[in-house]
Scaffold this active site. Sequence first.
Site, PDB file in Angstrom:
ATOM      1  CG  ASN A 195      -2.823  -0.220   2.271  1.00 51.53           C
ATOM      2  OD1 ASN A 195      -3.115   0.970   2.371  1.00 51.53           O
ATOM      3  ND2 ASN A 195      -1.559  -0.629   2.254  1.00 51.53           N
ATOM      4  CB  THR A 196      -4.245  -1.700  -3.000  1.00 52.49           C
ATOM      5  OG1 THR A 196      -3.103  -2.419  -2.519  1.00 52.49           O
ATOM      6  CG2 THR A 196      -3.962  -1.225  -4.416  1.00 52.49           C
ATOM      7  CG  ASN A 248      -6.196  -7.069   6.355  1.00 54.06           C
ATOM      8  OD1 ASN A 248      -7.056  -7.256   7.194  1.00 54.06           O
ATOM      9  ND2 ASN A 248      -4.921  -7.339   6.573  1.00 54.06           N
ATOM     10  CG  ASP A 267       3.498 -12.212   8.141  1.00 54.69           C
ATOM     11  OD1 ASP A 267       3.599 -13.460   8.107  1.00 54.69           O
ATOM     12  OD2 ASP A 267       3.421 -11.504   7.117  1.00 54.69           O
ATOM     13  CG  HIS A 275      -0.311  -8.003   0.482  1.00 55.01           C
ATOM     14  ND1 HIS A 275       0.591  -8.900   1.001  1.00 55.01           N
ATOM     15  CD2 HIS A 275      -1.250  -7.823   1.444  1.00 55.01           C
ATOM     16  CE1 HIS A 275       0.227  -9.224   2.228  1.00 55.01           C
ATOM     17  NE2 HIS A 275      -0.884  -8.589   2.519  1.00 55.01           N
ATOM     18  N   GLY A 330      -5.271  -8.698   1.346  1.00 53.44           N
ATOM     19  CA  GLY A 330      -5.373  -8.357  -0.073  1.00 53.44           C
ATOM     20  C   GLY A 330      -6.810  -8.174  -0.505  1.00 53.44           C
ATOM     21  CG  ASP A 347      -1.477  -5.351   7.920  1.00 50.89           C
ATOM     22  OD1 ASP A 347      -1.773  -6.546   8.088  1.00 50.89           O
ATOM     23  OD2 ASP A 347      -1.499  -4.784   6.803  1.00 50.89           O
ATOM     24  CB  SER A 396       2.250  -1.678   7.196  1.00 57.03           C
ATOM     25  OG  SER A 396       2.717  -0.425   6.722  1.00 57.03           O
TER      26      SER A 396
END
Length: 288
Positions: free
Chosen positions: A232-233, A230, A106, A178, A209, A85, A50
């Site tokens: 990430n979390t 995607n 984006d 997200h 998300g 991203d 990101s």
Amino acid sequence: MALVSATEMLKKAREGQYAVGAFNTNNLEWTKAILQGAQEANAPVMIQTSMGAAKYMGGYQVCYDIVKDLIDSMGITVPVALHLDHGEYEDALKCIEIGYTSVMFDGSHLPFDENLEKAKDVVAKAHAAGVSVECEVGSIGGEEDGIIGSGELADPAECKAMSDTGIDFLAAGIGNIHGSYPENWTGLSFETLEAIAAVTDGKPLVLHGGSGIPLDQVQKAISLGVSKINVNTECQEVFAAATRKYIEEGKDLEGKGFDPRKLLAPGFTAVTELVKERIEWFGSTNKA
């Protein structure tokens, strides 16, 4: 293997009805963990930064150098794409210049006409350099680098217009968010996803998300055209949990347990194992 564009790997995923895992990195340990997990799973993979993570890591050039050099030093043989991203327009152009092999512009927070025009410009510049492009229609819920979306459902007509700009894959809001999903989340809108897939001529679709979406919904989304997911979390959560456990058990106080190579090792292992598990979920094991 050298870094590659994501175009071909996602075309193959779309045709084969599996998805490529796109994992966000935040530091050296995470980058190594993603690469090792993908190599062990023999799967193509996308490593994402990101804008905020890239700044934290020292800039886009540093991110590029870390990924490129680790591919060489670790002997990575699976296809790897380095992807920006949720990039702003200028960031996308900068990453193309530096050597990223894939970028996301984006513009979902902009008026649609402006989003479309900037997307066309990014596509022209990226494709001239052999770089793949992702764009977004219908903002994804939650927050990503200060861009806040309520999780709206994308308009299929706008998705078609964006797809027609020549982008390589499309992110569209289908009720995904997200961060962690709230208890009252109603799930993905497969009706919206089907409508988008019907007008985008087989273009690979992207599910943002991806952390926290149940396996059955993930697999149904893949069957309807999602080819990039995607994550990430979840990586953040398992890294934090493993590090917390190490400290709570007092292992940082045993001998040289405070050495960051030891302190961060459980988190590294946790991310590696999650990457392999999600790759299995997405059906891309042994698809390298």
